[in-house]
Design an enzyme around this catalytic site. Structure first.
Site, mmCIF file in Angstrom:
data_model
loop_
_atom_site.group_PDB
_atom_site.id
_atom_site.type_symbol
_atom_site.label_atom_id
_atom_site.label_comp_id
_atom_site.label_asym_id
_atom_site.label_seq_id
_atom_site.Cartn_x
_atom_site.Cartn_y
_atom_site.Cartn_z
ATOM 1 N NE ARG A 125 -3.985 -1.669 1.974
ATOM 2 C CZ ARG A 125 -4.146 -2.901 3.184
ATOM 3 N NH1 ARG A 125 -2.848 -3.013 3.789
ATOM 4 N NH2 ARG A 125 -5.202 -3.890 3.373
ATOM 5 C CE LYS A 147 0.974 15.034 -14.108
ATOM 6 N NZ LYS A 147 0.050 15.534 -15.179
ATOM 7 C CD GLU A 189 8.717 17.694 -21.714
ATOM 8 O OE1 GLU A 189 8.203 18.867 -21.213
ATOM 9 O OE2 GLU A 189 7.734 16.339 -22.213
ATOM 10 C CE LYS A 231 6.940 18.143 -13.094
ATOM 11 N NZ LYS A 231 6.964 17.222 -13.998
ATOM 12 C CD GLU A 241 -2.279 17.808 -14.841
ATOM 13 O OE1 GLU A 241 -1.303 17.217 -14.714
ATOM 14 O OE2 GLU A 241 -3.128 18.128 -16.628
ATOM 15 N NE ARG A 246 2.444 17.440 -12.194
ATOM 16 C CZ ARG A 246 2.460 16.631 -12.000
ATOM 17 N NH1 ARG A 246 1.899 16.554 -10.050
ATOM 18 N NH2 ARG A 246 4.058 15.454 -11.716
ATOM 19 C CG ASN A 250 -0.405 18.462 -20.291
ATOM 20 O OD1 ASN A 250 0.443 17.189 -19.586
ATOM 21 N ND2 ASN A 250 -1.256 18.223 -19.067
ATOM 22 C CG HIS A 253 2.744 16.865 -23.467
ATOM 23 N ND1 HIS A 253 3.755 18.551 -22.887
ATOM 24 C CD2 HIS A 253 3.303 17.009 -22.856
ATOM 25 C CE1 HIS A 253 4.407 18.196 -22.703
ATOM 26 N NE2 HIS A 253 4.241 16.718 -22.319
ATOM 27 C CG HIS A 257 0.018 13.650 -25.993
ATOM 28 N ND1 HIS A 257 -0.829 13.630 -24.539
ATOM 29 C CD2 HIS A 257 0.753 12.774 -25.848
ATOM 30 C CE1 HIS A 257 0.151 14.027 -23.727
ATOM 31 N NE2 HIS A 257 1.371 13.127 -23.917
ATOM 32 C CG HIS A 271 6.771 12.076 -24.449
ATOM 33 N ND1 HIS A 271 5.708 12.885 -25.472
ATOM 34 C CD2 HIS A 271 7.077 13.364 -23.499
ATOM 35 C CE1 HIS A 271 4.680 13.448 -23.990
ATOM 36 N NE2 HIS A 271 6.124 14.139 -23.641
HETATM 37 N N1 GLY Z 1 4.844 15.877 -16.965
HETATM 38 C C1 GLY Z 1 3.739 16.903 -16.959
HETATM 39 C C2 GLY Z 1 3.170 16.585 -15.650
HETATM 40 O O1 GLY Z 1 4.118 16.144 -14.456
HETATM 41 O O2 GLY Z 1 2.474 17.034 -14.882
#
Ligand code: GLY
Length: 374
Positions: A125, A147, A189, A231, A241, A246, A250, A253, A257, A271
């Site tokens: 857990r 993430k 990035e 970041k 987000e 946050r 993107n 993106h 994508h 990517h």
């Molecule tokens: N790569 C986007 C984020 O970490 O929110």
């Protein structure tokens, strides 16, 4: 050495950026190694490339402190982010007797980091993990922020969890062995941070991007630390987000994508390359809406082209039309309606979430871009 704190209540951690950190891992991660003592092996997950390159150095550094590593090695590439590999990894962690207060070490790019982070999120857990990212893309983006995910038949990163690492160790020296194409993809990035929220950093990259790409230590360390600092601030303000902060990460993106989907998520378009071209499209679409000065859209295109990244749609040689790309976006976001939120620009360093963008207009814009609009 630069230390960037990620200020999350109850889950605060540091991102340490220092040349040669990997060879000093035993000291740098001492706090998380100590509980293993000399009798329990320390779980390390790597891909076969990072395992081959760094195993010896890491074992020597751990050995000096009386620790021994045990390795779980995956094949490089997205195939490691699947249910079967996750199952093998979690079984392996349980067999090793990992406890909730233990930390698993992830040595690799975004794939290894995402897989290990998710395995750590669900093992007992939730146990701890330490990120040691070895690509520029993972160093400036995926290793920080919690993430974690695997891919499934329905799409990429659809099964996962928010689970923050306990420490992120970034050694810019590992980038010396990174292929140039991957270095450029990660640099996309880096440019993103300037474009979305820091005009001075963007201007610095316009003048110094070539030094970053050439891995000049001072320029590289500055680029990584500035990216991570932004970041960290965004993640601390909007971890899950839910506030539009946050989401700014993107930028590029949604377009990106769609291009990745159209090229089958293959080596035709990495990517970071898709994000680069996505940022070009976001800037040009913002200019078309009259929200971004044409000169700033041109600067965006120029900065991306100067880095050797794809900066125009015709260069990709796609045979689809704008409507097909929009279909990928709709599918990606599981959206039914006629609009989607888009990350657009009001200036260099000023991204925002636009909620009034009609998909029909995006399709028309993309048709013009595919036909080489200037
Ligand atoms: N790569 C986007 C984020 O970490 O929110």
């Amino acid at each position: 050495m630069a230390v960037v704190p990620v200020a999350l209540a109850g889950r605060a951690y540091d991102v340490v950026i220092e040349e040669g950190l990997l060879s000093r891992l035993g000291t740098a991660a001492a706090r998380f190694l100590a509980p293993y003592g000399a009798t329990r092996k320390v779980p390390f997950v790597a891909d076969s490339t990072t395992h081959r390159l760094y195993r010896e150095g890491i074992e020597a550094s751990l050995g000096a402190g009386g620790h021994v590593a045990e390795w779980f090695v995956v094949e490089p590439g997205e195939d490691a982010k699947t249910w079967p590999v996750l199952e093998q990894l979690t079984d392996w962690l349980l067999a090793m007797g990992v406890t909730r207060s233990d930390h698993v070490f992830a040595l690799g790019g975004g794939v290894v980091g995402d897989l290990v982070g998710f395995a750590a999120a669900i093992t007992k857990r939730g146990c701890g993990f330490v990120q040691i990212p070895t690509t520029l893309l993972a160093q400036v983006d995926s290793s920080v922020g919690g993430k974690t995910a695997i891919n499934t038949a329905a799409g990429k990163n659809l099964i996962g969890a928010f689970h923050q690492p306990a420490l992120v160790l970034i050694d810019p020296l590992v980038l010396d062995t990174l292929p140039d194409r991957e270095m450029r993809a990660g640099y996309a990035e880096v440019l993103k941070y300037g474009l979305l929220g820091d005009a001075a950093f963007f201007a610095w990259l316009e003048g110094n991007g070539a030094r970053v790409l050439a891995r000049e230590p001072e320029a590289l360390a500055h680029a990584i630390a500035t990216s991570i600092t932004m970041k960290a601030a965004i993640v601390a303000a909007d971890e899950r987000e839910t506030l539009d902060r946050r989401a700014l990460l993107n930028l590029g993106h949604t377009f990106g994508h769609a291009l990745e989907a159209e090229t089958g998520f293959s080596d035709l378009l990495l990517h970071g390359e898709a994000v680069a071209l996505g940022m070009v499209l976001a800037a040009r679409y913002s200019a078309r809406r009259g929200e971004l000065a044409d000169a700033d859209a041109a600067r965006t295109v120029q900065a991306i082209a100067a880095a050797g990244l794809p900066a125009s749609l015709p260069a990709l040689g796609l045979t689809c039309d704008g409507a097909a790309l929009v279909e990928h976006m709709r599918h990606d976001k599981k959206a039914e309606g006629t609009t989607l939120p888009f990350l657009l620009l009001r200036g260099i360093g000023e991204a925002y979430v636009a909620r009034d963008v009609a998909l029909a207009d995006i399709a028309a814009f993309l048709d013009a871009e595919l036909n080489g609009a200037s």
